[in-house]
Write an enzyme that holds these catalytic residues in place. Structure first.
Site, PDB file in Angstrom:
ATOM      1  N   ASP A  54       0.820  -1.214   0.000  1.00 17.73           N
ATOM      2  CA  ASP A  54       0.000   0.000   0.000  1.00 17.73           C
ATOM      3  C   ASP A  54       0.854   1.264   0.000  1.00 17.73           C
ATOM      4  O   ASP A  54       0.439   2.300  -0.519  1.00 17.73           O
ATOM      5  CB  ASP A  54      -0.921   0.004   1.228  1.00 17.73           C
ATOM      6  N   GLY A  55       2.042   1.180   0.585  1.00 19.34           N
ATOM      7  CA  GLY A  55       2.923   2.347   0.648  1.00 19.34           C
ATOM      8  C   GLY A  55       3.317   2.874  -0.721  1.00 19.34           C
ATOM      9  O   GLY A  55       3.555   4.077  -0.879  1.00 19.34           O
TER      10      GLY A  55
ATOM     11  N   TYR B 150      -4.874   3.767   9.834  1.00 26.16           N
ATOM     12  CA  TYR B 150      -4.701   4.119  11.244  1.00 26.16           C
ATOM     13  C   TYR B 150      -6.052   4.347  11.923  1.00 26.16           C
ATOM     14  O   TYR B 150      -6.264   3.959  13.081  1.00 26.16           O
ATOM     15  CB  TYR B 150      -3.824   5.370  11.335  1.00 26.16           C
ATOM     16  N   ALA B 151      -6.997   4.964  11.218  1.00 28.48           N
ATOM     17  CA  ALA B 151      -8.306   5.254  11.810  1.00 28.48           C
ATOM     18  C   ALA B 151      -9.011   3.976  12.249  1.00 28.48           C
ATOM     19  O   ALA B 151      -9.664   3.939  13.301  1.00 28.48           O
ATOM     20  CB  ALA B 151      -9.165   6.029  10.813  1.00 28.48           C
TER      21      ALA B 151
END
Length: 376
Positions: free
Chosen positions: A121-122, A260-261
């Site tokens: 994903d990065g 992160y959420a």
């Protein structure tokens, strides 16, 4: 790129006839398709740096693009500085055909027709970061990393899949980005003015430094190395809505809602939903739940006047910097989304990622009743 690509972005279609009742139709997300005005000629290949497992896929893809498809291939200069690539004499003739660039130095925004990512994903987040001033070309992401929530393509039959994209046979999901403006005070200059050291007539804009970012996943404001709670005020369209007292706050896109959420307890939102998420990080309150606000609002974050310490902010995990009293972070939805090419369509791809990457709602199924059990 702008002349080559056309994306159907209409979200709502209005079938209005004069003198008749208006009917509204919400467009099916699966109907968003990639359409080329003319065949693409240039492609940016993004590879995770110094990952030995990606060397052969990278070489195979580049040979196919240059020799089979006669495309102009752009590659970041530091990718070719990998010793394993530099020492490969067989790959040398192909490498000479590449156009190279350096991040933060060369502007390639108007030279790329579409992007291919090799990694996790990065790599998609990195592709987004390269296009800070305007439109982003369509991105085709191959799953060659660890998680792969945003990378729906397998590399096994890449030739067929790349050909379909070049021919325009592909669905799209428009991943919204956040437009962020960070305003920082020049404290030394303001202090000098307050002490009447500097001459009169200094403009207010000279006392501030502005930096702008385009963010795909999230803006994270946290307490940094301090042992104190972060204490930041959150404004919505100029109105103070709450003060975050905790480890920090996450402002994310729907794409970032599964990053992160999600780890901080937020709901996961499909990328086609126009929204901004505000999620506290370990709030010192039992009633502070994550909220979703409309995509068009402006979220502004500042240190509270009585905050005991500074805060730190990062943008998709990069460009981390300190936020002090008087600084501000303004966030709203960008006009320039990331057109992400789907393996099937936006709905199926998203639920496949939820199931395969996050094991969403995975549970052993309950046994059915037997005839004897049903009698009780």
């Amino acid at each position: 790129m702008k002349k080559t690509m056309k994306i159907f972005e209409n979200i709502i279609k209005d079938f209005t006839c004069y003198g008749k009742k208006t009917n509204w139709h919400i467009q099916d997300p699966a109907s968003q398709r990639l359409t080329w005005n003319k065949p693409p000629k240039s492609v940016l290949v993004i590879k995770k740096i110094r990952d030995a497992s990606l060397l052969q896929p990278f070489k195979d893809l580049c040979v196919y693009l240059t020799e089979e498809k006669n495309m102009i291939v752009y590659v970041e200069k530091r990718v070719l500085e990998d010793p394993a690539i530099m020492s490969d004499d067989i790959f040398g003739p192909v490498k000479k055909k590449f156009c190279t660039f350096r991040e933060d130095y060369d502007d390639i925004s108007d030279q790329i027709d579409f992007i291919i990512c090799l990694g996790g994903d990065g790599t998609l987040l990195y592709a987004s970061s390269l296009f800070q001033q305007g439109s982003v070309p369509p991105v085709m992401a191959f799953h060659l990393g660890s998680l792969g929530f945003l990378t729906p393509f397998n590399f096994d039959n890449f030739q067929t899949q790349v050909t379909q994209v070049i021919e325009g046979n592909a669905a799209l999901v428009l991943r919204s980005r956040l437009k962020v403006k960070v305003v920082k005070e020049h404290r030394e200059k303001r202090l000098a003015i307050q002490n009447h050291i500097e001459e009169n007539g200094v403009l207010e804009k000279e006392l501030c430094k502005q930096t702008k970012y385009q963010v795909l996943n999230e803006v994270v404001v946290d307490r940094g190395p301090s042992s104190y709670l972060s204490n930041v005020d959150v404004f919505l369209d100029g109105h103070l809505i709450t003060t975050v007292q905790g480890d920090g706050v996450i402002v994310s896109t729907p794409t970032g809602s599964t990053a992160y959420a999600a780890a901080a307890g937020a709901s996961m939102i499909h990328p086609n939903v126009p929204a901004i998420m505000i999620t506290p990080i370990c709030p010192h309150s039992l009633s502070f739940r994550p909220i979703v606000v409309p995509a068009g609002v402006e979220v502004k974050i500042m240190l509270s006047p009585d905050a005991r310490n500074t805060a730190w902010v990062s943008f998709d995990g990069r460009k981390r910097q300190e936020i002090c009293h008087g600084d501000s972070i303004s966030i709203t939805t960008s006009c320039y989304p990331v057109p992400s090419i789907c393996f099937r369509d936006p709905i199926n791809d998203w639920f496949d990622s939820l199931a395969e990457c996050l094991h969403w709602n995975v549970r052993k199924k309950q046994n059915h009743f037997t005839v004897e059990d049903g009698e009780f």
